[in-house]
Design a protein around this motif. Structure first.
Motif, PDB file in Angstrom:
ATOM      1  N   TYR A 132      27.112 -14.257   1.835  1.00 29.89           N
ATOM      2  CA  TYR A 132      27.023 -13.702   3.274  1.00 29.89           C
ATOM      3  C   TYR A 132      27.369 -14.798   4.340  1.00 29.89           C
ATOM      4  O   TYR A 132      28.250 -14.319   5.213  1.00 29.89           O
ATOM      5  CB  TYR A 132      25.542 -13.129   3.552  1.00 29.89           C
ATOM      6  N   GLY A 133      27.297 -16.064   4.445  1.00 30.85           N
ATOM      7  CA  GLY A 133      27.576 -16.934   5.179  1.00 30.85           C
ATOM      8  C   GLY A 133      29.108 -17.123   5.174  1.00 30.85           C
ATOM      9  O   GLY A 133      29.807 -16.835   6.311  1.00 30.85           O
ATOM     10  N   ILE A 134      29.579 -17.035   3.930  1.00 26.93           N
ATOM     11  CA  ILE A 134      31.342 -16.758   3.773  1.00 26.93           C
ATOM     12  C   ILE A 134      31.775 -15.811   4.664  1.00 26.93           C
ATOM     13  O   ILE A 134      32.765 -15.798   5.163  1.00 26.93           O
ATOM     14  CB  ILE A 134      31.698 -17.096   2.381  1.00 26.93           C
ATOM     15  N   ALA A 135      31.095 -14.885   4.316  1.00 30.17           N
ATOM     16  CA  ALA A 135      31.736 -13.399   4.925  1.00 30.17           C
ATOM     17  C   ALA A 135      31.673 -13.489   6.277  1.00 30.17           C
ATOM     18  O   ALA A 135      32.768 -13.107   7.145  1.00 30.17           O
ATOM     19  CB  ALA A 135      30.845 -11.974   4.342  1.00 30.17           C
ATOM     20  N   ILE A 136      30.478 -13.951   7.087  1.00 30.92           N
ATOM     21  CA  ILE A 136      30.423 -14.089   8.375  1.00 30.92           C
ATOM     22  C   ILE A 136      31.511 -15.235   8.964  1.00 30.92           C
ATOM     23  O   ILE A 136      32.044 -14.986   9.951  1.00 30.92           O
ATOM     24  CB  ILE A 136      28.936 -14.755   8.756  1.00 30.92           C
ATOM     25  N   ALA A 137      31.418 -16.425   8.029  1.00 32.12           N
ATOM     26  CA  ALA A 137      32.795 -17.093   8.580  1.00 32.12           C
ATOM     27  C   ALA A 137      34.203 -16.474   8.584  1.00 32.12           C
ATOM     28  O   ALA A 137      34.912 -16.753   9.502  1.00 32.12           O
ATOM     29  CB  ALA A 137      32.678 -18.494   7.521  1.00 32.12           C
TER      30      ALA A 137
END
Length: 199
Positions: free
Chosen positions: A66-71
């Protein structure tokens, strides 16, 4: 020629050995077997912790994804509005998610080592760092609480960027978060059973 008679008490003593002081009394093999099976079941019950450990690992990986997707999504927002203060919140949200994912992984490793089996560094290509070796429940509490304090600090900074410009409300928020972090720090330092050696 008559055979000598056995000494008095010779046969009687050997026959009475079962009633003597050396005898432990009547045994109950059925009861002993029951408790052995019960203890064996308790030892196997710890394997049920494989399920929460697996869920914690999957949740941690999900937080990372999820963090990578937001990044990736943040790149588009930053390209459209390069000087917007909202961009700082995107970076803080990524940090927050990665810290939460790391906390979940740490909790999974701690539960596995404490309740299932020690992770043998000799069997690993990349052994765990020394600070991840959990010897007791205090080690697990110390690691998780330290990560929670980090998450609270980052989340407070994230919320502060979008908080209404009301000094009193900002003060209340800061006081609440500060009190929570202070309580966790005091517990981490003095609340553990060994006098705060994990702080």
């Amino acid at each position: 020629m008559t055979e000598p008679k056995p000494a008095k008490g010779g046969d009687g003593d050997s026959a009475g050995d079962g009633d003597g002081a050396g005898d432990s009394g009547p045994r109950r093999p059925a009861a002993g077997r029951f408790w052995r099976d019960f203890e064996r079941g308790l030892s196997l019950a710890q394997l049920t912790l494989v399920l929460p450990v697996t869920i914690l690992v999957l949740s941690g990986v999900g937080a990372f994804i999820y963090g990578i997707a937001i990044a990736v999504h943040s790149v588009i927002d930053i390209a459209d509005h390069p000087f917007d203060i909202h961009n700082l919140r995107l970076f803080l949200t990524e940090i927050d998610l990665f810290l939460i994912g790391a906390t979940l992984i740490i909790a999974a490793i701690g539960l596995y080592e404490l309740f299932i089996e020690r992770i043998d560094p000799a069997n690993l290509r990349r052994p765990l760092p020394a600070w991840l070796e959990m010897k007791d429940l205090n080690d697990l509490k110390a690691r998780v609480i330290a990560m929670i304090i980090l998450v609270c600090a980052v989340t407070f900074t994230d919320v502060l960027l979008e908080f209404p410009r009301n000094e009193l409300e900002v003060f209340y928020l800061a006081a609440g978060v500060g009190s929570f972090i202070l309580a966790l720090t005091i517990y981490l330092r003095y609340g553990s059973d060994n006098g705060g050696d994990h702080a």
